[in-house]
Design a protein around this motif. Structure first.
Motif, short mmCIF file in Angstrom:
data_model
loop_
_atom_site.label_atom_id
_atom_site.label_comp_id
_atom_site.label_asym_id
_atom_site.label_seq_id
_atom_site.Cartn_x
_atom_site.Cartn_y
_atom_site.Cartn_z
N ARG A 1 -86.80 34.44 -0.95
CA ARG A 1 -86.72 35.90 -0.91
C ARG A 1 -85.32 36.38 -1.29
O ARG A 1 -85.16 37.31 -2.08
N TRP B 1 -84.23 38.56 -4.94
CA TRP B 1 -83.43 39.78 -5.06
C TRP B 1 -82.21 39.54 -5.96
O TRP B 1 -81.87 40.37 -6.81
N ALA C 1 -86.26 32.85 -7.59
CA ALA C 1 -86.86 32.30 -6.37
C ALA C 1 -87.17 30.82 -6.56
O ALA C 1 -86.95 29.99 -5.66
#
Length: 569
Positions: A87, A91, A132
């Motif tokens: 996660r 971002w 990711a």
């Protein structure tokens, strides 16, 4: 995130029951918000660095062309995602991808700021997913290799979906005149991307080794080893031979060509001006060349290339246009490859074509064989979901008729040359160009109209793609653009001639015609599929390894039970 229990809940007592019931949720909510703010503040430096790396990657692309920055950008993203949670890394990847693509695709503001930002943000999601995956594989042995594979996987997906994909921004397209470029002859653009990403990831591994073990011999050795492998990934391209001489297996070894850049009335969405104006510009430029040939000041070309949209009206249905083209062909005494929009299979469609137009004294005068663009551009040349979207986006009505895609490869005989024709953005798609060579193209022709984006970075970015295609396929590339950049590129990627933007110009050249296939032609898309699948398998292995590690930790953590007589049960 698991937050510790609020002290008020553990302590119990203190005040009435009603007061406690009201105070505890308030304290818990306040604690959660404060912790979230702390998490955001802690992540700001990492996000800022990701933005900087994204900008550096944009600067590695034309017109800036600082290709070493592509290595720095990959290394930076690798460090920022190293052993983070998926996660967090997603971002970071988005913070990296958004500024990169917003900068790179700024030429789309000609169409509209909304189209520019929406496309850039959407394409950034692919980089977020890749990041990711980078976090997952960073815990595996040999993680720089899996990192490079994931860059290929990300580009593989972005080149294909949705609506046929959008290949702009591939690492390979930032390295069309770098030490990595010759690798295109072995495995195409995907192998160049892999090598660049591997080099960047190895530099990141060297930085990590120095950070964790700078004062130890093993740490320094690991760092030096990673740097050595990174250098090898960049220098191995110098060992790849890039033949440029013409061959005779499929006909003459060379051809005398002329490229006509007639120019347009003005740049932008309405570049055409009045009907017939662009066509007349190309006719005049061709007549001027014919006059120079007649005066002995220029060589007689064996074929002439006009760009996409060089005929701004349908020559099949407009007698004036038909006669003007035939007059130019007869004056120059050579066949012309004409770019034109012609009526499609029904009133709702048009077709973007390259048409071979022969002189009147030939066996088959006038328009003959043609190639229809196979990959029209969504929202530029056709409107997906037109019935729905046009109700809400009135600007789409400017695309009055959709472009009907062609179904055949652009193999055309123009004078002595069997060419592989691709039109405009098609040069960005591996399969279309590869098919043109596999099916017999001895020289590649890119007919393009960049007048819409004349004062932007787009012409330079597309020009770089053509340079990579020359190396990838061992073919000379002839670019004919309405207002620039037109060029002749040798099979080794070197630029023989190129024109300036926003000018009328003409290029004369003798170009090699080649028959041998490169290794990249022979293996096709196999390297891309192999590397992409390896990257995805590495992610799966990383997820499985993390799952086993968590399970082992749970088994080895002692379970706390009730305490009786000083013993824990």
């Amino acid at each position: 995130m698991v937050l510790p229990l609020d002290p008020g809940l553990r302590a119990g007592g203190g005040g009435s029951a009603d007061a406690g019931a009201d105070a505890v949720p308030a304290r818990a909510a306040g604690s959660w918000l404060s912790r979230r703010r702390a998490v955001v503040r802690a992540g700001l430096p990492r996000t800022g660095l990701a933005v900087v790396c994204g900008v550096l990657l944009a600067l590695s692309f034309p017109p800036y062309g600082a290709w070493p920055l592509s290595l720095v950008a990959v290394a930076g993203l690798s460090l920022l995602t190293y052993r983070r949670t998926p996660r967090q890394a997603a971002w970071t990847g988005f913070a990296f991808g958004a500024p990169f693509l917003i900068w790179l695709l700024a030429w789309l503001t000609v169409i509209g700021a909304d189209a520019w930002l929406l496309l850039a943000v959407f394409e950034s999601l692919f980089l977020a997913l890749m990041a990711a995956g980078l976090a997952v594989v960073s815990r595996l042995p040999g993680w720089p290799v899996w990192t490079a594979c994931l860059w290929v996987a990300q580009e593989w997906a972005r080149d294909r979906v949705p609506l046929g994909g959008f290949p702009w921004g591939r690492l390979a397209f930032a390295n069309t005149s770098s030490p990595f470029t010759p690798l295109a002859a072995l495995g195409g653009a995907p192998l160049v991307t892999f090598a660049v990403a591997l080099g960047g990831a190895l530099l990141a591994a060297a930085a990590l080794a120095l950070r964790t073990g700078a004062r130890t011999r093993s740490g320094r050795a690991k760092a030096l080893g990673a740097v050595a492998f990174a250098l090898a990934a960049g220098l191995v391209g110098y060992a790849v031979p890039l033949p440029t001489a013409g061959t005779t297996a499929g006909g003459p070894a060379q051809a005398d060509v002329a490229i006509i850049q007639g120019n347009v009335p003005h740049a932008g969405m309405d570049f055409l001006g009045r009907p017939m104006q662009v066509l007349q510009n190309h006719v005049r430029a061709t007549d001027a060349l014919a006059a120079r040939v007649a005066a002995g000041k220029a060589e007689q070309p064996q074929l002439v290339i006009w760009p996409e949209n060089s005929s701004d009206v349908d020559p099949y249905t407009t007698p004036e246009a038909y006669n003007a083209i035939q007059q130019a062909v007869d004056t120059i005494k050579a066949p012309i490859l004409v770019g034109a929009l012609v009526d499609g299979p029904d009133p709702q469609h048009v077709q973007n074509e390259g048409i071979v137009w022969a002189p009147s004294n030939s066996a088959t005068p006038g328009p003959g064989a043609h190639y229809t663009k196979q990959h029209p551009v969504p929202f530029g040349e056709y409107v997906p979901f037109r019935a729905v979207l046009s109700k809400y986006i009135t600007r789409l009505q400017r695309v009055a008729r959709d472009f009907a895609p062609g179904t055949r490869t652009g193999i055309l005989q123009v004078g002595p040359a069997r060419i592989g024709d691709v039109i405009c953005f098609e040069v960005a798609y591996d399969g279309i160009v590869t098919d043109a060579v596999d099916k017999g193209g001895r020289v590649l022709v890119v007919q393009t109209n960049n007048a819409t984006y004349e004062h932007t970075d787009q012409p330079d970015q597309q020009f770089a793609m053509s340079r990579l295609r020359a190396v990838e396929h061992g073919r000379a590339v002839l670019i004919a653009a309405t207002s620039g950049i037109s060029a002749v590129i040798e099979p080794d990627g070197s630029v023989q001639q190129r024109t300036k933007l926003a000018t009328a110009a003409e290029i004369e050249s003798t170009v090699p015609l080649r028959d041998p296939l490169t290794l990249a032609d022979r293996v096709g898309a196999a390297p891309e599929w192999t590397l992409a699948v390896l990257g995805l398998l590495a992610v799966a292995a990383g997820v499985a390894t993390a799952g086993r590690r968590r399970a082992d930790e749970r088994e080895t953590t002692p379970t706390k039970g009730p305490v009786r007589d000083g013993q824990q049960h």
